[in-house]
Design an enzyme around this catalytic site. Sequence first.
Site, PDB file in Angstrom:
ATOM      1  CG  ASP A   1      -2.112  -1.051   1.068  1.00 39.00           C
ATOM      2  OD1 ASP A   1      -2.416  -1.576   2.399  1.00 39.00           O
ATOM      3  OD2 ASP A   1      -2.344  -1.478   0.108  1.00 39.00           O
TER       4      ASP A   1
ATOM      5  CG  ASP B   1      10.352   7.406 -11.584  1.00 38.41           C
ATOM      6  OD1 ASP B   1       9.425   7.050 -10.631  1.00 38.41           O
ATOM      7  OD2 ASP B   1      11.228   7.550 -11.437  1.00 38.41           O
TER       8      ASP B   1
ATOM      9  CD  GLU C   1      14.862   5.918 -17.185  1.00 40.55           C
ATOM     10  OE1 GLU C   1      15.785   6.678 -16.546  1.00 40.55           O
ATOM     11  OE2 GLU C   1      14.106   6.717 -17.446  1.00 40.55           O
ATOM     12  CD  GLU C   2      11.649   3.982 -13.651  1.00 37.32           C
ATOM     13  OE1 GLU C   2      11.903   3.945 -12.972  1.00 37.32           O
ATOM     14  OE2 GLU C   2      11.945   5.221 -14.340  1.00 37.32           O
TER      15      GLU C   2
ATOM     16  CG  ASP D   1      12.275   7.493 -19.885  1.00 34.02           C
ATOM     17  OD1 ASP D   1      11.934   7.270 -18.612  1.00 34.02           O
ATOM     18  OD2 ASP D   1      13.245   8.504 -19.828  1.00 34.02           O
TER      19      ASP D   1
ATOM     20  CG  LEU E   1       6.816  10.811 -15.541  1.00 38.48           C
ATOM     21  CD1 LEU E   1       5.939  11.602 -16.625  1.00 38.48           C
ATOM     22  CD2 LEU E   1       6.218  10.770 -14.147  1.00 38.48           C
ATOM     23  CG  ASP E   2      12.849  12.534 -19.877  1.00 40.49           C
ATOM     24  OD1 ASP E   2      13.875  12.022 -19.850  1.00 40.49           O
ATOM     25  OD2 ASP E   2      12.792  13.739 -20.367  1.00 40.49           O
TER      26      ASP E   2
ATOM     27  CD  GLU F   1      16.545   8.548 -21.554  1.00 39.52           C
ATOM     28  OE1 GLU F   1      15.723   9.240 -20.605  1.00 39.52           O
ATOM     29  OE2 GLU F   1      17.578   8.631 -21.472  1.00 39.52           O
TER      30      GLU F   1
END
Length: 403
Positions: free
Chosen positions: A129, A135, A158-159, A177, A179-180, A340
């Site tokens: 939770d 990201d 990327e994560e 990616d 959330l750049d 990217e």
Amino acid sequence: MPRMQSPTIRFHPNPNFPPKLHPLPPKTQHFPAKFNLPRPRMAASFGGFRAISQTASSSVVSDDDVFSTLTEYVGKGGANVGDDLVILFDHLQYACKKIAALVASPYNSSLGKSSGGGAGGDGGASGRDKPKPLDIVSNEIILSSLRKSCKVAVMASEEDDAPVWITDDGPFVVVTDPLDGSRNIDASIPTGTIFGIYNRLEELDNLQVEEKAILNSLQSGNKLVAAAYVLYSSATILCTSFGSGTYAFTLDHSTGDFILTHPSIKIPPRGQIYSVNDARYFDWPEGLRQYIDTVRQGKGKYPKKYSARYICSLVADFHRTLLYGGVAMNPRDHLRLVYEANPLSFLVEQAGGRGSDGKSRILSIQPVKLHQRLPLFLGSSEDIEELESYGDVQQKVNPGYEV
């Protein structure tokens, strides 16, 4: 005590009261289907109505030549990319709408400041939770949408340390990616999502899952089927290419559609803007310093002085460069080739520009690692050519600050 009488109110009959109500006539459409405005041709939708603008010199455009929504464009009316890719893009745009809402939410600050991936930690909330950084949440949104599309074999992000195998018969590979620029969320600086799409390499189907997942993800950029970025800013803009030009669509919040607003983008062959963190000037190699000194004094091949514009958000800096020309760069080994540099280089090339590591064409570089880093220079073809002519433009030292 005499009893008080209530005052008597007399109503005089009025032949005009109550007013007689007549049924309203049916609503009619008073908006013309097309507007001729002295602007570049665009297709847009406002509350369900289509508006088209075009230059005075252009000929009349038929409805067959106008793609008002992203879904229409990727279908038979526009890119004609095939049903599988239409379905995949429908799920991708849905995921990006969710991310756009998340980024704009007043409740995202707790996510942005949270540490950890939601598994573990000593906070009061359980690992399941516990709030997750934006990201990571964005990564989960994209992965969920790709699973539901049933069109993707593997996603590399990327994560994630390694690619995620989704389904054996998915025809596509997605690199992303999610959330750049997410570290800029608290300052409301523009952020973005980047993704590239490849065909699954069927010749690898007999390999072990881990092996075929990584090999499918390490395809060179010149094999891209499609690429896109989504800019989350004052407007939410999805810019994409399927190998026949670069097009941008703006999210219409009244309908939930991405509307074609920038058809067939052409980056100027030369701009007048460079985008780089020039606080690192004294860490740069001599060639890069000479290039920047030359163009901002107006002593280069273009006789006007260049201006600096730097947001420190890759998608935002690239979007401005794509529209206005010039060069956006990070000269050190920082940006990732797979998810990217390759997708953005694909987009800028389809718009008539170039993507380079300072020496070589980005799309010709064969990745050897999923999270491989490299210098990146994106922009107008003449600007990139002039920059490369200085030779030593890749920053090889990185003192005083972390990658």
